[in-house]
Design an enzyme around this catalytic site. Structure first.
Site, mmCIF file in Angstrom:
data_model
loop_
_atom_site.group_PDB
_atom_site.id
_atom_site.type_symbol
_atom_site.label_atom_id
_atom_site.label_comp_id
_atom_site.label_asym_id
_atom_site.label_seq_id
_atom_site.Cartn_x
_atom_site.Cartn_y
_atom_site.Cartn_z
ATOM 1 N N ASP A 102 0.842 -1.196 0.000
ATOM 2 C CA ASP A 102 0.000 0.000 0.000
ATOM 3 C C ASP A 102 0.877 1.245 0.000
ATOM 4 O O ASP A 102 2.032 1.197 0.446
ATOM 5 C CB ASP A 102 -0.885 0.026 1.254
ATOM 6 C CG ASP A 102 -1.899 -1.109 1.249
ATOM 7 O OD1 ASP A 102 -2.170 -1.650 0.169
ATOM 8 O OD2 ASP A 102 -2.393 -1.442 2.341
HETATM 9 N N1 URA Z 1 -1.422 -5.853 3.936
HETATM 10 C C1 URA Z 1 -1.891 -4.585 3.885
HETATM 11 O O1 URA Z 1 -2.942 -4.283 4.422
HETATM 12 N N2 URA Z 1 -1.158 -3.682 3.227
HETATM 13 C C2 URA Z 1 0.026 -3.945 2.629
HETATM 14 O O2 URA Z 1 0.650 -3.049 2.046
HETATM 15 C C3 URA Z 1 0.492 -5.267 2.703
HETATM 16 C C4 URA Z 1 -0.242 -6.213 3.363
#
Ligand code: URA
Length: 235
Positions: A102
């Site tokens: 993310d």
């Molecule tokens: N899980 C999430 O919620 N975000 C990420 O970036 C990776 C795993």
């Protein structure tokens, strides 16, 4: 492979720089100067020197990036991507991020141009472990930890078994094998908490190099490459 392509893939010179260098006799292949960068060479066998320096061409390149917050992991969206913070040659070498984090997630991201390996590493059937250091709010209890480990409903999907290590109610490590969209954030929401920071600290056999600052990168060591490619070749 054409010599200019080889030199561009090795991030040594652009195609136009290569033809200029060849015309000035600055490139040798197996000990002899070449006049044109359009000649074909065997990339696996040729010994190439560019301006007196031996060229280290590899079929595939692997880079560990310590992703900072605020950049996106994909290569194809408008906005600042992880490729914008890496040397521009990497784009020419067809390098791309292996998987997505993310925008606000930090930490280990593998950048490679080995498409088949990336595909394998991301395949749910491969069960590659991904470990994240998290902070959450409010604190979770031992009971919630167990729920996270067993699997929770993240909206039409029950998360696969995970490992959760609590350092305190609000801090810990979580290891998952799946890679669903916002997976960890959704898992914590499912037990009534909220992720406030997430840093990936391991991906398969790779462990985030703590000497890399955020936004810093380095090539994988030979040992890391070997371990990574052996994960890809296991069934
Ligand atoms: N899980 C999430 O919620 N975000 C990420 O970036 C990776 C795993």
């Amino acid at each position: 492979m054409r010599l200019d392509k080889y030199l561009s893939e090795a991030a040594v010179a652009s195609r136009s720089e290569s033809s200029k260098a060849a015309r000035s006799g600055k490139i040798t292949v197996d000990g002899a100067a070449v006049k044109s960068a359009a000649v074909h060479i065997d990339p696996e066998k040729a010994v190439v020197y560019y301006c007196g320096k031996k060229v280290n061409w590899r079929k595939f390149t692997y880079v560990m990036l310590n992703k900072p917050s605020g950049v996106i992991s994909s290569t194809d969206e408008s906005g600042r991507t992880v490729m914008d913070i890496l040397p521009p040659e990497f784009i020419k070498m067809n390098m791309f991020p292996c998987g997505r984090l993310d925008i606000d997630t930090t930490g280990l991201l593998l950048i490679t141009n080995n498409g088949p390996l990336a595909h394998e590493l991301l395949s749910p059937a491969k069960h590659v472990d991904k470990t994240y250091a998290y902070t959450c709010e409010p604190a979770i209890t031992e009971e919630q930890r167990v729920k996270l480990e067993k699997g929770v409903d993240i909206g039409g999907h029950i998360s696969a078994p995970a490992a959760v290590e609590l350092f305190s109610g609000t801090k810990g490590n979580i290891t998952i094998r799946e890679g669903k969209f916002h997976q960890i954030k959704r898992m914590f929401e499912a037990v009534g908490s909220k992720i406030t920071s997430l840093e990936r600290i391991a991906f398969g056999p790779l462990v985030l190099d703590e000497s890399l600052e955020r936004g810093g990168w380095r090539y994988l060591t030979e040992e890391e490459e070997k371990e990574l490619t052996s994960v890809g070749s296991k069934n």
